[in-house]
Design a protein around this motif. Sequence first.
Motif, PDB file in Angstrom:
ATOM      1  N   ASN A  33      31.855  23.640  51.105  1.00  0.00           N
ATOM      2  CA  ASN A  33      32.135  24.974  50.795  1.00  0.00           C
ATOM      3  C   ASN A  33      31.624  25.127  49.350  1.00  0.00           C
ATOM      4  O   ASN A  33      31.506  26.471  49.006  1.00  0.00           O
ATOM      5  N   PHE A  34      31.544  24.431  48.562  1.00  0.00           N
ATOM      6  CA  PHE A  34      31.310  24.375  47.148  1.00  0.00           C
ATOM      7  C   PHE A  34      29.662  24.242  46.900  1.00  0.00           C
ATOM      8  O   PHE A  34      29.064  23.455  47.728  1.00  0.00           O
ATOM      9  N   SER A  35      29.287  24.528  45.798  1.00  0.00           N
ATOM     10  CA  SER A  35      27.977  24.297  45.242  1.00  0.00           C
ATOM     11  C   SER A  35      27.811  23.484  44.200  1.00  0.00           C
ATOM     12  O   SER A  35      28.473  22.980  43.396  1.00  0.00           O
ATOM     13  N   LEU A  36      26.335  23.074  44.129  1.00  0.00           N
ATOM     14  CA  LEU A  36      26.008  22.149  42.791  1.00  0.00           C
ATOM     15  C   LEU A  36      26.383  22.982  41.763  1.00  0.00           C
ATOM     16  O   LEU A  36      26.645  22.404  40.485  1.00  0.00           O
ATOM     17  N   ARG A  37      26.129  24.264  41.667  1.00  0.00           N
ATOM     18  CA  ARG A  37      26.099  25.199  40.407  1.00  0.00           C
ATOM     19  C   ARG A  37      27.753  25.103  40.112  1.00  0.00           C
ATOM     20  O   ARG A  37      28.080  25.085  38.933  1.00  0.00           O
ATOM     21  N   GLN A  38      28.591  25.214  40.877  1.00  0.00           N
ATOM     22  CA  GLN A  38      29.922  25.366  40.583  1.00  0.00           C
ATOM     23  C   GLN A  38      30.207  23.769  39.988  1.00  0.00           C
ATOM     24  O   GLN A  38      30.950  23.734  38.908  1.00  0.00           O
ATOM     25  N   LEU A  39      30.031  22.866  40.599  1.00  0.00           N
ATOM     26  CA  LEU A  39      30.197  21.484  39.890  1.00  0.00           C
ATOM     27  C   LEU A  39      29.456  21.339  38.837  1.00  0.00           C
ATOM     28  O   LEU A  39      30.100  20.520  37.734  1.00  0.00           O
ATOM     29  N   ASP A  82      35.657  31.812  36.522  1.00  0.00           N
ATOM     30  CA  ASP A  82      35.854  32.140  37.935  1.00  0.00           C
ATOM     31  C   ASP A  82      35.027  30.981  38.894  1.00  0.00           C
ATOM     32  O   ASP A  82      35.799  30.865  39.813  1.00  0.00           O
ATOM     33  N   SER A  83      34.191  30.613  38.326  1.00  0.00           N
ATOM     34  CA  SER A  83      33.647  29.407  39.201  1.00  0.00           C
ATOM     35  C   SER A  83      34.439  28.135  39.349  1.00  0.00           C
ATOM     36  O   SER A  83      34.544  27.743  40.450  1.00  0.00           O
ATOM     37  N   ILE A  84      34.909  27.877  38.316  1.00  0.00           N
ATOM     38  CA  ILE A  84      36.094  26.768  38.322  1.00  0.00           C
ATOM     39  C   ILE A  84      37.183  26.914  39.243  1.00  0.00           C
ATOM     40  O   ILE A  84      37.841  26.078  39.926  1.00  0.00           O
ATOM     41  N   THR A  85      37.719  28.310  38.957  1.00  0.00           N
ATOM     42  CA  THR A  85      38.911  28.633  39.738  1.00  0.00           C
ATOM     43  C   THR A  85      38.593  28.712  41.240  1.00  0.00           C
ATOM     44  O   THR A  85      39.287  28.290  42.090  1.00  0.00           O
ATOM     45  N   THR A  86      37.467  29.229  41.818  1.00  0.00           N
ATOM     46  CA  THR A  86      37.215  29.010  43.090  1.00  0.00           C
ATOM     47  C   THR A  86      36.706  27.825  43.654  1.00  0.00           C
ATOM     48  O   THR A  86      37.450  27.379  44.838  1.00  0.00           O
ATOM     49  N   LEU A  87      36.517  26.953  42.759  1.00  0.00           N
ATOM     50  CA  LEU A  87      36.174  25.460  43.030  1.00  0.00           C
ATOM     51  C   LEU A  87      37.559  24.731  43.392  1.00  0.00           C
ATOM     52  O   LEU A  87      37.735  24.197  44.400  1.00  0.00           O
ATOM     53  N   VAL A  95      38.750  22.922  46.988  1.00  0.00           N
ATOM     54  CA  VAL A  95      38.858  21.622  47.221  1.00  0.00           C
ATOM     55  C   VAL A  95      40.612  21.565  47.200  1.00  0.00           C
ATOM     56  O   VAL A  95      40.972  20.398  47.459  1.00  0.00           O
ATOM     57  N   GLY A  96      41.322  22.367  47.017  1.00  0.00           N
ATOM     58  CA  GLY A  96      42.732  22.196  47.229  1.00  0.00           C
ATOM     59  C   GLY A  96      43.350  21.605  46.002  1.00  0.00           C
ATOM     60  O   GLY A  96      44.516  20.668  46.340  1.00  0.00           O
ATOM     61  N   ALA A  97      42.965  21.556  44.981  1.00  0.00           N
ATOM     62  CA  ALA A  97      43.567  20.965  43.919  1.00  0.00           C
ATOM     63  C   ALA A  97      43.219  21.436  42.668  1.00  0.00           C
ATOM     64  O   ALA A  97      42.152  21.809  42.320  1.00  0.00           O
ATOM     65  N   GLN A  98      44.199  21.219  41.588  1.00  0.00           N
ATOM     66  CA  GLN A  98      44.004  21.776  40.295  1.00  0.00           C
ATOM     67  C   GLN A  98      43.187  20.770  39.434  1.00  0.00           C
ATOM     68  O   GLN A  98      43.341  19.581  39.692  1.00  0.00           O
ATOM     69  N   LEU A  99      42.195  20.997  38.901  1.00  0.00           N
ATOM     70  CA  LEU A  99      40.888  20.332  38.294  1.00  0.00           C
ATOM     71  C   LEU A  99      40.979  20.345  36.885  1.00  0.00           C
ATOM     72  O   LEU A  99      40.575  19.467  36.284  1.00  0.00           O
ATOM     73  N   CYS A 100      41.796  21.162  36.362  1.00  0.00           N
ATOM     74  CA  CYS A 100      41.774  21.217  34.679  1.00  0.00           C
ATOM     75  C   CYS A 100      42.811  21.805  34.366  1.00  0.00           C
ATOM     76  O   CYS A 100      43.518  22.809  34.959  1.00  0.00           O
ATOM     77  N   ILE A 101      43.329  21.854  33.055  1.00  0.00           N
ATOM     78  CA  ILE A 101      44.409  22.438  32.514  1.00  0.00           C
ATOM     79  C   ILE A 101      43.611  23.426  31.237  1.00  0.00           C
ATOM     80  O   ILE A 101      42.991  22.706  30.364  1.00  0.00           O
TER      81      ILE A 101
END
Length: 312
Positions: free
Chosen positions: A8-14, A42-47, A51-57
Amino acid sequence: MHIDQVPNFSLRQLSYLVTAARLGTISAAAAELHVSSSAISDSITTLEHQVGAQLCIRKKAQGLILTAAGKQIAARATNLINEANDLERDLKTTDGELAGPITIGCYPTLAPMILPVLLAEFGEQHPRVSLEIVETTQDKLAGKLESGEIDVAFVYETLIPGAPNHAQLFAQPAHVILAADDPFVSRETVRLEDLVDRDMILLDSPPSSQHTLGMFHDRGLQPTIRHATTSYEVVRTLVGRGLGYGVLVQRLKNTASYEGYPLVVKEIEPAVEPVGVEMIWSSSARVAPRVQAIINFAETTRWATHSNTEYA
């Protein structure tokens, strides 16, 4: 191989996540990637939703700290992005010639010996590979290999960060440098016990400082440090002026200081253990063909090392 499902996610988001994590702020990532801060946010929020997890603070002023899940995803994403970049280069390179960047980390005092060979000889063999140089002390290398910021590094064996792959290129023992009019110049060798009450010019750059002080401490000695400097050439210059002696590992053909004052090298008695010069690279990340090429080149190169007879 059958592909069951497209992510569902893209290399750009990563790439947005990895860049923001590396630089520490969303605004810095936006400046480097030439996009708006809101696009990255917005890209990080969508990511995170995908993935169903908080990735950053996210902190005030757009600061960003990865969570445990974020660190895991960022590490794997770095490998994916590197592989995608390699694939793109391979598709554009139809003749099989290696191409793309290699980021090389190098301990500063090793740079005059290591880098000219790589830039000239390896560069001539692989003209489409661009070599990017990062001169840094070994304590600052921690994490840069595993994160992919540095592809390969050249360091002393005494303080290798983490558990990377490594290969020893050569080894040299530490030696003492003296001014030409130093009273110890007439001696064939020098004992640390005879130096302990004299002024030392210390190369204060990890791991050189730890290694030098460790040699004295192993013999129950405490050297008298008159000046400490992070510069290899400043050590040689101050010694040339007669302001003290120095203890170094790297040996140069140049028998004079930066100002032209002559220097004399003396071996240490009893002999000290040689210090190995190591090439290190990531033990977890995929090694690109161009990086493997420079690893093979370094392992098979006859590196120039200089004996004390060239300094007498």
